[in-house]
Each structure stands twice: as structure tokens, then as C-alpha cells.
Design an enzyme around this catalytic site. Structure first.
Site, PDB file in Angstrom:
ATOM      1  CG  ASP A  17      -2.669 -16.757  -7.417  1.00 26.44           C
ATOM      2  OD1 ASP A  17      -3.059 -15.666  -6.966  1.00 26.44           O
ATOM      3  OD2 ASP A  17      -2.977 -17.174  -8.550  1.00 26.44           O
ATOM      4  CG  HIS A  34      -4.527  -9.652   0.182  1.00 28.12           C
ATOM      5  ND1 HIS A  34      -4.068 -10.593  -0.710  1.00 28.12           N
ATOM      6  CD2 HIS A  34      -5.173  -8.715  -0.568  1.00 28.12           C
ATOM      7  CE1 HIS A  34      -4.419 -10.233  -1.940  1.00 28.12           C
ATOM      8  NE2 HIS A  34      -5.095  -9.108  -1.879  1.00 28.12           N
ATOM      9  CG  LEU A 128      14.524 -21.286   5.597  1.00 33.57           C
ATOM     10  CD1 LEU A 128      14.638 -22.223   4.394  1.00 33.57           C
ATOM     11  CD2 LEU A 128      13.078 -21.245   6.088  1.00 33.57           C
TER      12      LEU A 128
HETATM   13  C1  IPE Z   1       1.281 -13.968  -8.739  1.00 30.31           C
HETATM   14  O1  IPE Z   1      -0.095 -13.962  -8.552  1.00 30.31           O
HETATM   15  C2  IPE Z   1       1.942 -13.009  -7.799  1.00 30.31           C
HETATM   16  C3  IPE Z   1       1.937 -13.369  -6.382  1.00 30.31           C
HETATM   17  C4  IPE Z   1       1.444 -14.460  -5.874  1.00 30.31           C
HETATM   18  C5  IPE Z   1       2.555 -12.412  -5.502  1.00 30.31           C
HETATM   19  P1  IPE Z   1      -1.062 -13.053  -9.420  1.00 30.31           P
HETATM   20  O2  IPE Z   1      -2.430 -13.267  -8.890  1.00 30.31           O
HETATM   21  O3  IPE Z   1      -0.563 -11.656  -9.449  1.00 30.31           O
HETATM   22  O4  IPE Z   1      -0.889 -13.678 -10.877  1.00 30.31           O
HETATM   23  P2  IPE Z   1      -1.824 -13.584 -12.160  1.00 30.31           P
HETATM   24  O5  IPE Z   1      -2.194 -12.126 -12.324  1.00 30.31           O
HETATM   25  O6  IPE Z   1      -3.033 -14.430 -11.891  1.00 30.31           O
HETATM   26  O7  IPE Z   1      -1.010 -14.135 -13.278  1.00 30.31           O
HETATM   27  C1  IPE Z   2      -2.159 -13.723  -4.079  1.00 30.79           C
HETATM   28  O1  IPE Z   2      -3.531 -13.777  -4.047  1.00 30.79           O
HETATM   29  C2  IPE Z   2      -1.598 -12.503  -3.384  1.00 30.79           C
HETATM   30  C3  IPE Z   2      -1.023 -11.520  -4.310  1.00 30.79           C
HETATM   31  C4  IPE Z   2      -0.945 -11.639  -5.595  1.00 30.79           C
HETATM   32  C5  IPE Z   2      -0.493 -10.312  -3.726  1.00 30.79           C
HETATM   33  P1  IPE Z   2      -4.451 -13.005  -5.095  1.00 30.79           P
HETATM   34  O2  IPE Z   2      -4.808 -11.675  -4.522  1.00 30.79           O
HETATM   35  O3  IPE Z   2      -3.842 -12.951  -6.440  1.00 30.79           O
HETATM   36  O4  IPE Z   2      -5.725 -13.931  -5.085  1.00 30.79           O
HETATM   37  P2  IPE Z   2      -6.666 -14.270  -6.324  1.00 30.79           P
HETATM   38  O5  IPE Z   2      -5.804 -14.832  -7.403  1.00 30.79           O
HETATM   39  O6  IPE Z   2      -7.321 -12.987  -6.735  1.00 30.79           O
HETATM   40  O7  IPE Z   2      -7.633 -15.263  -5.772  1.00 30.79           O
HETATM   41 MG    MG Z   3      -3.980 -14.176  -8.064  1.00 33.90          MG
END
Ligand code: IPE
Ligand code: IPE
Ligand code: MG
Length: 233
Positions: A17, A34, A128
Site C-alpha cells: 500500500d 503504481h 519460491l
Molecule cells: C489494500 O490497499 C489493497 C492493495 C494493496 C491491493 P487499499 O489502499 O485498497 O486499502 P484501503 O482502501 O486503504 O483499506
Molecule cells: C496500493 O497503493 C496499490 C493498490 C491498492 C492497487 P494505493 O493506490 O492504495 O496507494 P494510496 O493508499 O492511495 O497511497
Molecule cells: Mg491504499
């Protein structure tokens, strides 16, 4: 421990995240975040593979992530498609087996094909196992497991934990010992709900694109300083 011996941790899972916030801090678009985040996966996979840990699960896209803007979702799908194709030779050369966790059918067809090709091409690899949770949701996984069990018309008192486990996406894979979440949030976000019953959590404030293999080593060191009791004394 010699480089050939199996690591005492069987399974690490990572909630990757913080890509969006990384982009915003660096004055870039979320999509660039991303891109950076996707690029960061290989060095972590490499480190886990070197450590002879048998299973790594990465959370790449949740069932709730469909609720993001359309363009962000399509960018993520394309990045994952490119990444799977670009990494295939590397995965084969490193003896890594790839397994998809989640529902394939609602993914774009080019991505479904790429995942299928990658799973097939790596299925006999013995190093792995890399589980890619993509269109993954823990509640959907449990619900689908129950639906599959009920379709065999069991009598209710015959249903066991083992039945439920055998019908999860992770059938045959040990529960994660350690779940790492980057990005500073302290929540589970529908990840491995059943399997995490006794996992240790490590929360890092680092945003995923900044999380390095040294940070992974640090999370593992922290894991070894914990005492897992499983309800015992
Ligand atoms: C969790 O992150 C999902 C992934 C890392 C793929 P999110 O950014 O979607 O989670 P929330 O919305 O903060 O809980
Ligand atoms: C994680 O990063 C990737 C996915 C959930 C796909 P985020 O896109 O959730 O990044 P933040 O949480 O907005 O910083
Ligand atoms: Mg996120």
C-alpha cells in the site's frame, strides 16, 4: 543457516500500500506511483527467493479496488499485464512458481490469458511459490468456499475447517506466518481473512515504492523477536 536450507518462515504476505501517496509526495500522477510500485515488486521477490522462504503472497488488487476511477483501474490492469509478461523469463530462470489468488473471470481477457500463461509456464517450478492476489477479496473467497462445499450436499455436521480450507484459493498453501503492510494504515482491508487467524503483523510507515529488501529483512528480524503462542501459555 546455510544458503541451501529452508527458512523457518514458510509464508510471508504483503499488502503493498501507498503508491498513490508516494506519487503525490513526489509531485507525480497516481498512475506513476503504481508504475513505481509495480517496479518495486521484483527486488522483494528476489530477496524472498534468496532467503529460501517457500511462499510469498502479494496483494496487487482487491475486490474493492474496482471502485476507483475507471482510468486508474485500467492503468493498474495494464501495468499488471505488462509486469507478468516482462517477468516471465525471470520467474522461470529463478525456478519460481506463480499462482493467482482471486476471481479471474471478471478481469480483462488479455490479463486472464497472461495470468494463465504464467501459471502454466511456471507450474512445475520448485523454488519460491509467488501468490499474486489480484481481484482478491477475503470475504468472497470464504463465501465461494462455502458455496462449493454446499454444492456437494453435505450434512451440516460433516462440514469441517479442512473442507473450508480446501476450497479457498490458497488450498494447500500454509497460512502466512508474517503479514507486512506498507503505507502506514493499520488495517487488513479484506486480505487473507481466514488464513491470518494467527499471523504476525508488521506495519511499516514506508510507502510501497520506497520499501526495500533491507526493510523486508528488518520486518523478518522483528518477526523473530515475537513470541507466537497460538492461545497457549
Ligand atoms: C489494500 O490497499 C489493497 C492493495 C494493496 C491491493 P487499499 O489502499 O485498497 O486499502 P484501503 O482502501 O486503504 O483499506
Ligand atoms: C496500493 O497503493 C496499490 C493498490 C491498492 C492497487 P494505493 O493506490 O492504495 O496507494 P494510496 O493508499 O492511495 O497511497
Ligand atoms: Mg491504499
Amino acid at each position: 543457516m546455510t544458503s541451501e536450507s529452508i527458512h523457518p518462515i514458510s509464508h510471508i504476505a504483503i499488502i503493498m500500500d501507498g503508491n498513490g501517496r508516494w506519487a503525490s509526495i513526489n509531485g507525480l500522477s497516481r498512475n506513476k506511483g503504481h508504475e513505481k510500485g509495480t517496479e518495486n515488486i521484483q527486488s522483494i521477490v528476489q530477496r524472498v527467493s534468496e532467503l529460501k522462504i517457500k511462499f510469498l503472497t502479494i496483494f496487487a488488487f482487491s475486490t474493492e479496488n474496482w471502485n476507483r476511477p475507471k482510468l486508474e483501474v485500467s492503468t493498474l490492469m495494464n501495468l499488471l499485464f505488462d509486469s507478468i509478461n516482462k517477468q516471465l523469463d525471470y520467474l522461470i530462470s529463478e525456478n519460481i512458481r506463480v499462482i493467482h489468488l482471486g476471481e479471474k473471470s471478471s478481469l480483462p481477457s488479455h490479463l486472464q490469458k497472461a495470468i494463465y500463461k504464467c501459471e502454466q509456464a511456471t507450474k512445475n517450478n520448485t523454488g519460491l511459490t509467488l501468490n499474486v492476489a489480484l481481484n482478491y477479496g477475503g470475504r468472497t473467497e470464504i463465501l465461494n468456499s462455502i458455496i462449493k462445499i454446499l454444492s456437494t450436499n453435505p450434512s451440516p455436521n460433516q462440514i469441517t475447517f479442512k473442507n473450508i480450507e480446501e476450497n479457498l484459493y490458497t488450498s494447500g498453501i500454509p497460512d502466512p506466518d508474517l503479514i507486512i503492510r506498507t503505507g502506514g494504515e493499520k488495517r487488513i482491508s479484506n486480505f487473507l481473512l481466514w488464513q491470518s487467524a494467527y499471523s504476525e503483523y508488521f506495519f511499516s510507515d514506508l510507502l510501497w515504492p520506497d520499501f526495500t529488501s533491507k526493510d523486508l529483512d528488518n520486518a523478518i528480524d522483528t518477526y523473530f523477536s515475537r513470541q507466537r503462542r497460538f492461545g497457549k501459555v
